[in-house]
Design a protein around this motif. Structure first.
Motif, PDB file in Angstrom:
ATOM      1  N   ILE A 197     -15.446   1.573 -20.676  1.00 59.85           N
ATOM      2  CA  ILE A 197     -16.439   2.484 -20.097  1.00 59.85           C
ATOM      3  C   ILE A 197     -17.787   2.316 -20.797  1.00 59.85           C
ATOM      4  O   ILE A 197     -18.834   2.287 -20.154  1.00 59.85           O
ATOM      5  CB  ILE A 197     -15.938   3.942 -20.152  1.00 59.85           C
ATOM      6  CG1 ILE A 197     -14.774   4.117 -19.188  1.00 59.85           C
ATOM      7  CG2 ILE A 197     -17.057   4.930 -19.837  1.00 59.85           C
ATOM      8  CD1 ILE A 197     -14.041   5.435 -19.312  1.00 59.85           C
ATOM      9  N   GLY A 198     -17.764   2.201 -22.123  1.00 60.78           N
ATOM     10  CA  GLY A 198     -19.009   2.041 -22.869  1.00 60.78           C
ATOM     11  C   GLY A 198     -19.743   0.763 -22.504  1.00 60.78           C
ATOM     12  O   GLY A 198     -20.906   0.788 -22.094  1.00 60.78           O
TER      13      GLY A 198
ATOM     14  N   LEU B 187     -25.396  -0.766 -15.278  1.00 60.91           N
ATOM     15  CA  LEU B 187     -26.798  -0.330 -15.158  1.00 60.91           C
ATOM     16  C   LEU B 187     -27.759  -1.511 -15.237  1.00 60.91           C
ATOM     17  O   LEU B 187     -28.752  -1.566 -14.508  1.00 60.91           O
ATOM     18  CB  LEU B 187     -27.133   0.690 -16.239  1.00 60.91           C
ATOM     19  CG  LEU B 187     -26.588   2.090 -16.047  1.00 60.91           C
ATOM     20  CD1 LEU B 187     -26.869   2.945 -17.278  1.00 60.91           C
ATOM     21  CD2 LEU B 187     -27.196   2.728 -14.816  1.00 60.91           C
ATOM     22  N   ASP B 188     -27.457  -2.463 -16.106  1.00 57.03           N
ATOM     23  CA  ASP B 188     -28.304  -3.650 -16.232  1.00 57.03           C
ATOM     24  C   ASP B 188     -28.258  -4.480 -14.955  1.00 57.03           C
ATOM     25  O   ASP B 188     -29.288  -4.983 -14.495  1.00 57.03           O
ATOM     26  CB  ASP B 188     -27.874  -4.475 -17.445  1.00 57.03           C
ATOM     27  CG  ASP B 188     -28.850  -5.596 -17.740  1.00 57.03           C
ATOM     28  OD1 ASP B 188     -30.077  -5.349 -17.687  1.00 57.03           O
ATOM     29  OD2 ASP B 188     -28.385  -6.720 -18.010  1.00 57.03           O
ATOM     30  N   MET B 189     -27.081  -4.630 -14.378  1.00 55.40           N
ATOM     31  CA  MET B 189     -26.949  -5.406 -13.137  1.00 55.40           C
ATOM     32  C   MET B 189     -27.670  -4.710 -11.972  1.00 55.40           C
ATOM     33  O   MET B 189     -28.301  -5.363 -11.146  1.00 55.40           O
ATOM     34  CB  MET B 189     -25.479  -5.628 -12.788  1.00 55.40           C
ATOM     35  CG  MET B 189     -24.745  -6.559 -13.731  1.00 55.40           C
ATOM     36  SD  MET B 189     -25.451  -8.229 -13.738  1.00 55.40           S
ATOM     37  CE  MET B 189     -26.271  -8.253 -15.315  1.00 55.40           C
ATOM     38  N   ILE B 190     -27.587  -3.388 -11.917  1.00 56.27           N
ATOM     39  CA  ILE B 190     -28.301  -2.638 -10.875  1.00 56.27           C
ATOM     40  C   ILE B 190     -29.802  -2.818 -11.052  1.00 56.27           C
ATOM     41  O   ILE B 190     -30.535  -3.028 -10.078  1.00 56.27           O
ATOM     42  CB  ILE B 190     -27.894  -1.153 -10.893  1.00 56.27           C
ATOM     43  CG1 ILE B 190     -26.449  -1.000 -10.418  1.00 56.27           C
ATOM     44  CG2 ILE B 190     -28.834  -0.315 -10.030  1.00 56.27           C
ATOM     45  CD1 ILE B 190     -25.863   0.395 -10.617  1.00 56.27           C
ATOM     46  N   SER B 191     -30.264  -2.751 -12.293  1.00 52.83           N
ATOM     47  CA  SER B 191     -31.683  -2.957 -12.575  1.00 52.83           C
ATOM     48  C   SER B 191     -32.119  -4.356 -12.159  1.00 52.83           C
ATOM     49  O   SER B 191     -33.180  -4.541 -11.564  1.00 52.83           O
ATOM     50  CB  SER B 191     -31.955  -2.748 -14.065  1.00 52.83           C
ATOM     51  OG  SER B 191     -33.265  -3.092 -14.389  1.00 52.83           O
TER      52      SER B 191
ATOM     53  N   MET C  58     -31.936  -3.642 -19.615  1.00 50.39           N
ATOM     54  CA  MET C  58     -31.314  -3.335 -20.894  1.00 50.39           C
ATOM     55  C   MET C  58     -30.948  -4.650 -21.579  1.00 50.39           C
ATOM     56  O   MET C  58     -30.582  -5.618 -20.919  1.00 50.39           O
ATOM     57  CB  MET C  58     -30.055  -2.512 -20.634  1.00 50.39           C
ATOM     58  CG  MET C  58     -29.354  -2.077 -21.857  1.00 50.39           C
ATOM     59  SD  MET C  58     -28.631  -0.445 -21.731  1.00 50.39           S
ATOM     60  CE  MET C  58     -29.805   0.560 -20.912  1.00 50.39           C
ATOM     61  N   GLY C  59     -31.037  -4.650 -22.900  1.00 50.36           N
ATOM     62  CA  GLY C  59     -30.602  -5.827 -23.643  1.00 50.36           C
ATOM     63  C   GLY C  59     -29.085  -5.860 -23.734  1.00 50.36           C
ATOM     64  O   GLY C  59     -28.420  -4.821 -23.701  1.00 50.36           O
TER      65      GLY C  59
END
Length: 162
Positions: free
Chosen positions: A40-41, A48-52, A61-62
């Protein structure tokens, strides 16, 4: 990587030790919850990074943040991940908004040779590192995590949730 890669299996091992020795004082004593926290973490920030990347055509995100939260999730489980994300987002937002307000009207410095302007982390730039706030969330969880979760469950009127 020197901390997160060995830290991920160490978190799972720590949950095994806590399962065998309940008096150890470790917060997470269920290896399956350790794996769930890891997935989950790391998975939530990766998603979120893939959506961005899909929506804005640039990374949001890094990948170090993804690995860091996966490691923390292995130590503290899914509830710990949720508390850490909330705490990190709160402090990161407060600092980010403060930086925006303090630097309003100032132009960002020109990028150095070989550095792209969109990826520059500058006071007037677009990026704020999230890792330090994740670590702060982890520290808050170590000292106050179960109490935060208990208070939240009481607020939701969930009897005996912890």
């Amino acid at each position: 990587n020197e901390v997160t890669f060995p830290g991920i299996p160490l978190g799972v091992v720590a949950s095994l030790v806590a399962m065998m020795y309940p008096e150890s004082g470790l917060l997470l004593d269920k290896p399956l919850m350790s794996f769930a926290g890891l997935l989950i973490g790391g998975g939530s920030l990766y998603l979120l990074d893939m959506i961005s990347l899909l929506l804005m055509k640039k990374r949001g995100m890094g990948f170090g943040d993804v690995k860091l939260l996966a490691m923390l999730g292995a130590f503290f489980g899914p509830l710990g991940v949720l508390v850490m994300i909330v705490v990190a987002s709160f402090f990161g937002s407060a600092i980010g908004i403060t930086m925006i307000l303090l630097n309003r009207g100032k132009s960002a410095p020109a990028p150095k040779d070989g550095e792209e302007d969109d990826d520059a982390m500058t006071p007037g730039g677009h990026y704020l590192p999230f890792g330090p706030y994740l670590v702060l969330g982890g520290i808050v969880y170590v000292f106050y995590g179960p109490q935060i979760i208990q208070r939240y469950m009481e607020y939701l009127n969930v009897p005996g949730a912890m």
